[in-house]
Design a protein around this motif. Structure first.
Motif, PDB file in Angstrom:
ATOM      1  N   GLU A  15       0.836  -1.212   0.000  1.00  0.00           N
ATOM      2  CA  GLU A  15       0.000   0.000   0.000  1.00  0.00           C
ATOM      3  C   GLU A  15       0.864   1.254   0.000  1.00  0.00           C
ATOM      4  OE1 GLU A  15      -3.090   0.164   3.003  1.00  0.00           O
ATOM      5  OE2 GLU A  15      -3.500  -1.984   2.750  1.00  0.00           O
ATOM      6  N   ALA A  16       1.907   1.254   0.826  1.00  0.00           N
ATOM      7  CA  ALA A  16       2.787   2.423   0.903  1.00  0.00           C
ATOM      8  C   ALA A  16       3.510   2.642  -0.426  1.00  0.00           C
ATOM      9  CB  ALA A  16       3.793   2.243   2.034  1.00  0.00           C
ATOM     10  N   GLY A  23       2.223   9.008  -7.021  1.00  0.00           N
ATOM     11  CA  GLY A  23       2.634  10.407  -7.038  1.00  0.00           C
ATOM     12  C   GLY A  23       2.683  11.063  -5.674  1.00  0.00           C
ATOM     13  N   VAL A  24       2.284  10.363  -4.642  1.00  0.00           N
ATOM     14  CA  VAL A  24       2.339  10.914  -3.287  1.00  0.00           C
ATOM     15  C   VAL A  24       3.799  10.905  -2.843  1.00  0.00           C
ATOM     16  CG1 VAL A  24       1.584  10.568  -0.899  1.00  0.00           C
ATOM     17  CG2 VAL A  24       0.007  10.095  -2.777  1.00  0.00           C
ATOM     18  N   SER A  25       4.238  11.952  -2.186  1.00  0.00           N
ATOM     19  CA  SER A  25       5.628  12.003  -1.737  1.00  0.00           C
ATOM     20  C   SER A  25       5.874  10.939  -0.676  1.00  0.00           C
ATOM     21  CB  SER A  25       5.959  13.383  -1.164  1.00  0.00           C
ATOM     22  OG  SER A  25       5.318  13.566   0.073  1.00  0.00           O
ATOM     23  N   ILE A  26       7.129  10.574  -0.528  1.00  0.00           N
ATOM     24  CA  ILE A  26       7.496   9.580   0.482  1.00  0.00           C
ATOM     25  C   ILE A  26       7.103  10.072   1.867  1.00  0.00           C
ATOM     26  CG2 ILE A  26       9.470   8.459   1.601  1.00  0.00           C
ATOM     27  CD1 ILE A  26      10.775   8.258  -1.163  1.00  0.00           C
ATOM     28  N   ARG A  32       0.718   9.055   6.181  1.00  0.00           N
ATOM     29  CA  ARG A  32      -0.590   8.408   6.009  1.00  0.00           C
ATOM     30  C   ARG A  32      -0.577   6.970   6.526  1.00  0.00           C
ATOM     31  NH1 ARG A  32      -2.695   9.773  -0.111  1.00  0.00           N
ATOM     32  NH2 ARG A  32      -2.564  12.033   0.035  1.00  0.00           N
ATOM     33  N   MET A  33       0.520   6.262   6.252  1.00  0.00           N
ATOM     34  CA  MET A  33       0.595   4.846   6.620  1.00  0.00           C
ATOM     35  C   MET A  33       1.119   4.654   8.048  1.00  0.00           C
ATOM     36  SD  MET A  33      -0.578   3.371   3.934  1.00  0.00           S
ATOM     37  CE  MET A  33      -0.260   1.689   4.396  1.00  0.00           C
ATOM     38  N   LEU A  40      10.093   3.715   4.571  1.00  0.00           N
ATOM     39  CA  LEU A  40       9.461   3.783   3.253  1.00  0.00           C
ATOM     40  C   LEU A  40      10.488   4.134   2.180  1.00  0.00           C
ATOM     41  CD1 LEU A  40       7.060   3.586   1.404  1.00  0.00           C
ATOM     42  CD2 LEU A  40       6.373   5.888   2.110  1.00  0.00           C
ATOM     43  N   ALA A  41      11.395   5.053   2.490  1.00  0.00           N
ATOM     44  CA  ALA A  41      12.434   5.421   1.524  1.00  0.00           C
ATOM     45  C   ALA A  41      13.292   4.202   1.180  1.00  0.00           C
ATOM     46  CB  ALA A  41      13.298   6.550   2.077  1.00  0.00           C
ATOM     47  N   ASP A  42      13.612   3.385   2.173  1.00  0.00           N
ATOM     48  CA  ASP A  42      14.376   2.154   1.915  1.00  0.00           C
ATOM     49  C   ASP A  42      13.594   1.211   1.008  1.00  0.00           C
ATOM     50  OD1 ASP A  42      16.486   3.020   3.450  1.00  0.00           O
ATOM     51  OD2 ASP A  42      15.910   1.843   5.227  1.00  0.00           O
ATOM     52  N   TRP A  43      12.304   1.061   1.266  1.00  0.00           N
ATOM     53  CA  TRP A  43      11.477   0.186   0.435  1.00  0.00           C
ATOM     54  C   TRP A  43      11.452   0.682  -1.013  1.00  0.00           C
ATOM     55  CZ3 TRP A  43       6.597  -0.077   4.068  1.00  0.00           C
ATOM     56  CH2 TRP A  43       6.892  -0.875   5.177  1.00  0.00           C
TER      57      TRP A  43
END
Length: 174
Positions: A15-16, A23-26, A32-33, A40-43
């Motif tokens: 989902e993230a 288009g949503v920023s990291i 949100r998550m 998230l940046a690592d993913w």
């Protein structure tokens, strides 16, 4: 040290990543998550490394950036060339004018003392020297910026592509 498994399940991760892909920023997607931004940046980074389409897209973006930089460089070089030609023409014109004045003074057509002729020489020298010094400084600045750009673009960009420039001065002539 033993590594533990992720405390986030695959559903949250998917989902993230989907949010970021939409288009949503990291930063916003992480908020949100309710997961750390660094996680998230690592993913995203891991996903981008394994995504061949993403790698190809980044290569194309880099190619377009290089083409744009080359166009800008070409425009700057043409502008500098025009400025150098104009400065050289001005220098020749001024030197020719000074030679006429010196000859007229020598022939007695006009009354100029040696001190006045020397003063005119200094004015001409100062005028033409400043213009050419400014032009040389501008050219050095452009060369330094180009070298910095080439070093930056020559670094590995994570796509396995290394970019190098060759001197194409002959190709710039129109």
């Amino acid at each position: 040290m033993q590594q533990r498994g992720s405390k986030y399940d695959q559903k949250i991760k998917d989902e993230a990543l989907a949010l970021v892909a939409s288009g949503v920023s990291i930063t916003n997607a992480a908020c949100r998550m309710r997961i750390p931004k660094s996680t998230l940046a690592d993913w995203v980074h891991t996903q981008n490394e394994s995504d061949e389409d993403g790698v190809a897209a980044r290569r194309e973006i880099r190619r377009k950036q290089i083409a744009r930089c080359e166009k800008i460089g070409d425009k700057v070089l043409r502008a500098l060339d025009r400025k150098a030609q104009a400065a050289a023409k001005d220098t020749r014109t001024i030197n020719d004018g000074l030679a006429v004045l010196e000859k007229a003074a020598k022939d007695g057509v006009i009354a100029l003392s040696e001190a006045e002729v020397a003063s005119l020489r200094n004015v001409v020298s100062d005028y033409t020297g400043v213009g050419l010094r400014e032009l040389a400084g501008t050219m050095k600045d452009v060369a330094a910026r180009q070298e910095t750009l080439e070093q930056h673009l020559g670094e590995k960009d994570g796509t396995g592509v290394q970019i190098t420039f060759v001197d194409g001065a002959e190709e710039l002539a129109e």
